[in-house]
Write a protein that holds these residues in place. Structure first.
Motif, PDB file in Angstrom:
ATOM      1  N   SER A  80     -39.170 -36.297 103.250  1.00 30.45           N
ATOM      2  CA  SER A  80     -40.429 -36.767 103.871  1.00 30.45           C
ATOM      3  C   SER A  80     -41.494 -36.887 102.803  1.00 30.45           C
ATOM      4  CB  SER A  80     -40.974 -35.777 104.904  1.00 30.45           C
ATOM      5  OG  SER A  80     -40.001 -35.385 105.784  1.00 30.45           O
ATOM      6  N   TYR A 109     -49.848 -33.151 101.853  1.00 29.56           N
ATOM      7  CA  TYR A 109     -50.774 -34.236 102.203  1.00 29.56           C
ATOM      8  C   TYR A 109     -51.906 -34.265 101.177  1.00 29.56           C
ATOM      9  CZ  TYR A 109     -48.517 -33.009 106.659  1.00 29.56           C
ATOM     10  OH  TYR A 109     -47.613 -32.655 107.621  1.00 29.56           O
ATOM     11  N   ASN A 154     -47.050 -26.409 109.981  1.00 27.64           N
ATOM     12  CA  ASN A 154     -46.731 -25.469 108.917  1.00 27.64           C
ATOM     13  C   ASN A 154     -48.056 -25.116 108.241  1.00 27.64           C
ATOM     14  OD1 ASN A 154     -45.825 -24.142 106.649  1.00 27.64           O
ATOM     15  ND2 ASN A 154     -44.825 -25.919 105.729  1.00 27.64           N
ATOM     16  N   ASP A 179     -46.390 -35.394 111.605  1.00 29.39           N
ATOM     17  CA  ASP A 179     -45.262 -34.841 110.859  1.00 29.39           C
ATOM     18  C   ASP A 179     -44.520 -33.877 111.775  1.00 29.39           C
ATOM     19  OD1 ASP A 179     -43.540 -33.573 109.136  1.00 29.39           O
ATOM     20  OD2 ASP A 179     -45.017 -33.269 107.548  1.00 29.39           O
ATOM     21  N   ALA A 181     -41.568 -32.327 111.194  1.00 34.06           N
ATOM     22  CA  ALA A 181     -40.462 -31.732 110.426  1.00 34.06           C
ATOM     23  C   ALA A 181     -39.739 -30.640 111.225  1.00 34.06           C
ATOM     24  CB  ALA A 181     -41.001 -31.164 109.112  1.00 34.06           C
ATOM     25  N   THR A 206     -37.314 -35.016 109.282  1.00 35.71           N
ATOM     26  CA  THR A 206     -36.592 -34.745 108.039  1.00 35.71           C
ATOM     27  C   THR A 206     -35.212 -34.156 108.315  1.00 35.71           C
ATOM     28  OG1 THR A 206     -36.635 -33.463 105.992  1.00 35.71           O
ATOM     29  CG2 THR A 206     -37.737 -32.472 107.872  1.00 35.71           C
ATOM     30  N   ARG A 217     -32.200 -34.299 100.241  1.00 35.65           N
ATOM     31  CA  ARG A 217     -33.446 -35.076 100.156  1.00 35.65           C
ATOM     32  C   ARG A 217     -33.358 -36.350 101.003  1.00 35.65           C
ATOM     33  NH1 ARG A 217     -36.129 -32.477 100.477  1.00 35.65           N
ATOM     34  NH2 ARG A 217     -37.973 -33.460  99.602  1.00 35.65           N
ATOM     35  N   GLY A 219     -35.633 -37.988 104.288  1.00 37.67           N
ATOM     36  CA  GLY A 219     -36.681 -37.899 105.298  1.00 37.67           C
ATOM     37  C   GLY A 219     -36.781 -39.217 106.045  1.00 37.67           C
TER      38      GLY A 219
HETATM   39  C1  LIG Z   1     -44.460 -29.987 107.676  1.00 33.75           C
HETATM   40  C2  LIG Z   1     -43.531 -30.394 106.588  1.00 33.75           C
HETATM   41  N1  LIG Z   1     -43.348 -31.686 106.336  1.00 33.75           N
HETATM   42  C3  LIG Z   1     -42.524 -32.097 105.366  1.00 33.75           C
HETATM   43  C4  LIG Z   1     -41.842 -31.190 104.592  1.00 33.75           C
HETATM   44  C5  LIG Z   1     -40.979 -31.706 103.479  1.00 33.75           C
HETATM   45  O1  LIG Z   1     -39.850 -32.287 103.993  1.00 33.75           O
HETATM   46  P1  LIG Z   1     -38.773 -32.931 103.020  1.00 33.75           P
HETATM   47  O2  LIG Z   1     -37.863 -31.847 102.587  1.00 33.75           O
HETATM   48  O3  LIG Z   1     -38.096 -33.944 103.912  1.00 33.75           O
HETATM   49  O4  LIG Z   1     -39.494 -33.581 101.882  1.00 33.75           O
HETATM   50  C6  LIG Z   1     -42.006 -29.830 104.806  1.00 33.75           C
HETATM   51  C7  LIG Z   1     -41.305 -28.859 103.973  1.00 33.75           C
HETATM   52  O5  LIG Z   1     -41.445 -27.675 104.042  1.00 33.75           O
HETATM   53  C8  LIG Z   1     -42.874 -29.421 105.833  1.00 33.75           C
HETATM   54  O6  LIG Z   1     -43.104 -28.130 106.083  1.00 33.75           O
END
Ligand SMILES: Cc1ncc(COP(=O)(O)O)c(C=O)c1O
Length: 359
Positions: A80, A109, A154, A179, A181, A206, A217, A219
């Motif tokens: 992602s 971000y 997160n 997002d 995830a 992801t 890897r 996303g």
């Molecule tokens: C909210 C969030 N988005 C994206 C990611 C990253 O995802 P990716 O491993 O697909 O790059 C994380 C990784 O911890 C995450 O917590």
């Protein structure tokens, strides 16, 4: 009014994308002498001497069936994290545009914004960890291109109230990224099914969490075909390797196993939350819709160091605003969770003894 042309950077609108050998010829042929590959093969018994499908069509078809989202609404990134970076590069003019984030939230971000020289505006979550809609609205101006939302978030672990997210989608004329995830660990419905209703919506998911493929890897971003086409224009031609495409296809045959893992992780999350809530020193275990728990604990930094001494690594979030004294703890295996609880027990005992000696 949402106007994607106006949102897209002018240089990207004008961009003539790279045309790869696989773009210019994609039919059946016996002899491929068009891409300067190694015609003799490779040290591997597979066809890795050939460039992969730049559009990952087979993989997108399978993802499309599983998610119920048409392939032309799917973008695949090298994690992602690649999708995040691409969205900045497609829509945000360096040194001019801005985006809004709602901290505490996923750190990339802001990092990606900084890399791309984009101003970051902050509408911190309320102390319920929900959106502060009024603050958010006040931050938005004509140069605000993206609002980044993370649900489940997160490091707080909660899902954002659906009506709040809908309010942002309905009232903001830029792009709203949700997002997701951690959505597989949540009872909340994905916003992926809402794409027909919102031209400004980008949903990210992801393979790194529920699918257990962080090392691969891979996303996903789901959005209107117009947004996906712009992302495709900007991405490196072969951003998803042949190996990743093949392994992901294999993994996608095992949705049953993934669902079992999700159920097990959610059960263990609830069990761990219960035990942690009883542990001395623990003040709050925040409800979680993810595969981790945010835990407010006395002397969080010292606990973190103590756990590290026991070779147990958790994430220290105690310096993060709204997460003061908090550790973020990923749900482990049964054994890892037990080791963690035993180590915390030991910490309390050692600490009590030290306090007695001090007195
Ligand atoms: C909210 C969030 N988005 C994206 C990611 C990253 O995802 P990716 O491993 O697909 O790059 C994380 C990784 O911890 C995450 O917590």
């Amino acid at each position: 009014m949402f106007n994607l042309d106006k949102l897209t950077r002018e240089n990207i609108q004008k961009l003539v994308p790279y045309s790869s050998a696989r773009d210019e010829f994609s039919g059946e042929a016996k002899v491929f002498l068009d891409a300067n590959e190694n015609s003799l093969g490779s040290p591997l018994p597979k066809w890795y001497n050939r460039y992969p499908d730049p559009h990952q069509q087979q993989l997108k078809q399978v993802i499309s069936t599983i998610k119920g989202i048409a392939a032309e609404h799917i973008f695949l990134g090298n994690g992602s994290d690649e999708c995040i970076d691409l969205l900045f590069r497609c829509f945000c003019e360096p040194g001019k545009d801005n985006v809004v984030i709602c901290p505490p939230t996923y750190g990339m971000y802001e990092v990606s914004a900084n890399i791309n020289d984009i101003e970051v505006r902050r509408a911190p979550l309320l102390d319920t960890f929900q959106l502060d809609l009024i603050h958010l609205e006040n931050l938005v101006d004509a140069d605000t291109k993206i609002i980044w939302l993370c649900s489940p978030n997160n490091p707080t672990g909660n899902s954002l109230n659906r009506q709040d997210v809908e309010a942002v989608l309905n009232n903001f004329n830029g792009i709203v990224v949700i997002d997701e995830a951690y959505v597989n660990f949540s009872r909340q419905k994905s916003f992926g099914q809402e794409l027909p209703d919102y031209a400004n919506l980008v949903v990210m998911q992801t393979f790194s969490k529920a699918w257990g493929l962080a090392g691969l890897r891979l996303g996903m971003a789901f959005a209107s075909t117009a947004i996906i086409n712009i992302m495709n224009k900007v991405k490196p031609p072969y951003n998803i390797s042949q190996a990743t495409q093949e392994i992901a296809l294999q993994a996608l045959e095992n949705t049953g196993q993934v669902n079992d893992m999700i159920r097990e992780l959610v059960d263990m999350r609830e069990a761990l939350a219960e035990v942690l809530a009883q542990a001395p020193g623990v003040e709050t275990v925040y409800p979680s819709d993810a595969n981790f728990l945010l835990v407010k604990i006395k002397e969080a930094r010292k606990v973190y160091d103590f756990l590290l001494g026991k070779a147990i690594v958790v994430r220290d979030r105690s310096k993060v605003k709204l997460c003061e004294d908090c550790l973020r703890i990923t749900v482990g295996t049964e054994k890892e969770n037990t080791d963690l609880i035993e180590a915390l027990q030991e910490w309390v005992e050692t600490n009590v003894q030290e306090k007695v000696v001090e007195n």
